[in-house]
Design a protein around this motif. Structure first.
Motif, PDB file in Angstrom:
ATOM      1  N   LYS A  90      -7.855  -2.719   1.825  1.00  0.00           N
ATOM      2  CA  LYS A  90      -7.909  -3.457   0.569  1.00  0.00           C
ATOM      3  C   LYS A  90      -8.518  -2.592  -0.535  1.00  0.00           C
ATOM      4  CE  LYS A  90      -9.427  -7.912  -1.285  1.00  0.00           C
ATOM      5  NZ  LYS A  90     -10.138  -7.414  -2.462  1.00  0.00           N
ATOM      6  N   SER A  91      -9.613  -1.897  -0.203  1.00  0.00           N
ATOM      7  CA  SER A  91     -10.254  -1.028  -1.187  1.00  0.00           C
ATOM      8  C   SER A  91      -9.347   0.122  -1.587  1.00  0.00           C
ATOM      9  CB  SER A  91     -11.571  -0.471  -0.620  1.00  0.00           C
ATOM     10  OG  SER A  91     -12.524  -1.488  -0.461  1.00  0.00           O
ATOM     11  N   LEU A 102       0.824  -1.203   0.000  1.00  0.00           N
ATOM     12  CA  LEU A 102       0.000   0.000   0.000  1.00  0.00           C
ATOM     13  C   LEU A 102       0.863   1.259   0.000  1.00  0.00           C
ATOM     14  CD1 LEU A 102      -2.870   1.141   0.099  1.00  0.00           C
ATOM     15  CD2 LEU A 102      -2.756   1.037   2.606  1.00  0.00           C
ATOM     16  N   LEU A 103       1.951   1.228   0.765  1.00  0.00           N
ATOM     17  CA  LEU A 103       2.884   2.364   0.815  1.00  0.00           C
ATOM     18  C   LEU A 103       4.283   1.821   1.067  1.00  0.00           C
ATOM     19  CD1 LEU A 103       3.378   5.463   0.883  1.00  0.00           C
ATOM     20  CD2 LEU A 103       3.118   5.313   3.372  1.00  0.00           C
ATOM     21  N   THR A 104       5.093   1.795   0.030  1.00  0.00           N
ATOM     22  CA  THR A 104       6.461   1.314   0.168  1.00  0.00           C
ATOM     23  C   THR A 104       7.412   2.488   0.368  1.00  0.00           C
ATOM     24  OG1 THR A 104       6.766   1.382  -2.238  1.00  0.00           O
ATOM     25  CG2 THR A 104       6.034  -0.698  -1.279  1.00  0.00           C
ATOM     26  N   PRO A 105       8.526   2.284   1.064  1.00  0.00           N
ATOM     27  CA  PRO A 105       9.499   3.367   1.253  1.00  0.00           C
ATOM     28  C   PRO A 105      10.043   3.838  -0.089  1.00  0.00           C
ATOM     29  CG  PRO A 105       9.946   1.520   2.728  1.00  0.00           C
ATOM     30  CD  PRO A 105       8.943   1.037   1.730  1.00  0.00           C
ATOM     31  N   GLN A 107      -3.831  -9.585   9.487  1.00  0.00           N
ATOM     32  CA  GLN A 107      -2.771  -8.604   9.697  1.00  0.00           C
ATOM     33  C   GLN A 107      -3.340  -7.204   9.866  1.00  0.00           C
ATOM     34  OE1 GLN A 107       0.748  -9.120   7.036  1.00  0.00           O
ATOM     35  NE2 GLN A 107      -0.325 -10.925   6.299  1.00  0.00           N
ATOM     36  N   MET A 108      -4.395  -6.904   9.134  1.00  0.00           N
ATOM     37  CA  MET A 108      -5.018  -5.586   9.236  1.00  0.00           C
ATOM     38  C   MET A 108      -5.629  -5.368  10.620  1.00  0.00           C
ATOM     39  SD  MET A 108      -7.951  -3.906   6.792  1.00  0.00           S
ATOM     40  CE  MET A 108      -9.218  -5.077   7.324  1.00  0.00           C
TER      41      MET A 108
END
Length: 242
Positions: free
Chosen positions: A64-65, A27-30, A209-210
């Motif tokens: 997820k959305s 979702l958000l990578t460095p 995990q969420m």
């Protein structure tokens, strides 16, 4: 601007643990990772991405959305912000309506209409429809399109019951790999599959995990008993590894 993960977490108000999870699910990578130290660094583009994520979270979209929307080939940042603004205005108007309804309720008036949230949900569904193209989303939309308000309430009650049973299981000293805990995981998966969309083990694993990475989910689940969210996550890990 370059920031280490701790600095980025403090700036955005998101925990380091959550940032690690967002990285895990893509979702958000460095912006980049220093291979010699393993340190994660974020930049201005990371901030913009986080801004979009936080706006959608404020509107109660699932992770997820959000991932599906942001990765859609049709995604347009400006149009998305305009849609988010419209939704937030509707949410604001509803809150103002509810505040006013409290005053009326104190006078003994019937205020049930104040709880009508159909306009917000309609716009929210339309926003998802613009970018949601996954099979799970399509199944969810098709299966729930005719659900009544009572149906949604019943389903929410069933989910709360499952979470409460997990808490009881944990308090009774059962372990995540116990027969009781594993039966509850199967019940959770069946509940989602029967009422929303096919909940594969992969999707179920992501949900687990969420439950611990997303503070909103964790807080809601842990109201049954501290540690319930982590217990469910561990039970799901065992279930999906079989």
């Amino acid at each position: 601007m370059k920031m280490q993960i701790k600095e980025f977490a403090e700036l955005t108000g998101v925990s380091v643990r959550t940032l690690h999870y967002y990285d895990e699910i893509g979702l958000l990578t460095p912006a980049f990772v220093d291979r010699s130290t393993g340190y994660r660094f974020y930049d201005n583009n990371s901030l913009l991405r986080m801004q979009e994520i936080l706006f959608y979270r404020e509107l109660d979209f699932s992770l997820k959305s959000i991932g599906e929307i942001l990765s859609s080939p049709n995604y347009d940042t400006r149009k998305s912000l305009e849609e988010q603004k419209s939704l937030l205005i509707l949410k604001k108007e509803r809150l103002e309506r509810l505040i006013s309804a409290i005053d009326d309720a104190m006078k003994g008036e019937n205020v049930m209409r104040a709880f009508d949230n159909s306009e917000f949900e309609k716009h929210k569904a339309e926003a998802k429809e613009k970018w949601g193209n996954t099979d799970a989303y399509k199944q969810h939309a098709e299966r729930t399109k005719n659900y009544s308000g009572q149906k949604w309430n019943d389903l929410a009650g069933e989910m709360e019951h499952i979470m409460a049973e997990f808490a009881v299981c944990m308090r009774n000293g059962e372990t995540p790999d116990s027969t009781e805990a594993q039966s509850l995981v199967k019940m959770l998966q069946s509940h989602i599959t029967e009422n929303y969309y096919l909940c594969t083990n992969e999707i179920l694993s992501g949900l687990g995990q969420m439950y611990v990475a997303d503070e909103r989910f964790k807080h809601n689940i842990d109201k049954h008993a501290d540690g319930t969210a982590a217990f469910i996550c561990d039970a799901i890990k065992v279930y999906c590894s079989k």
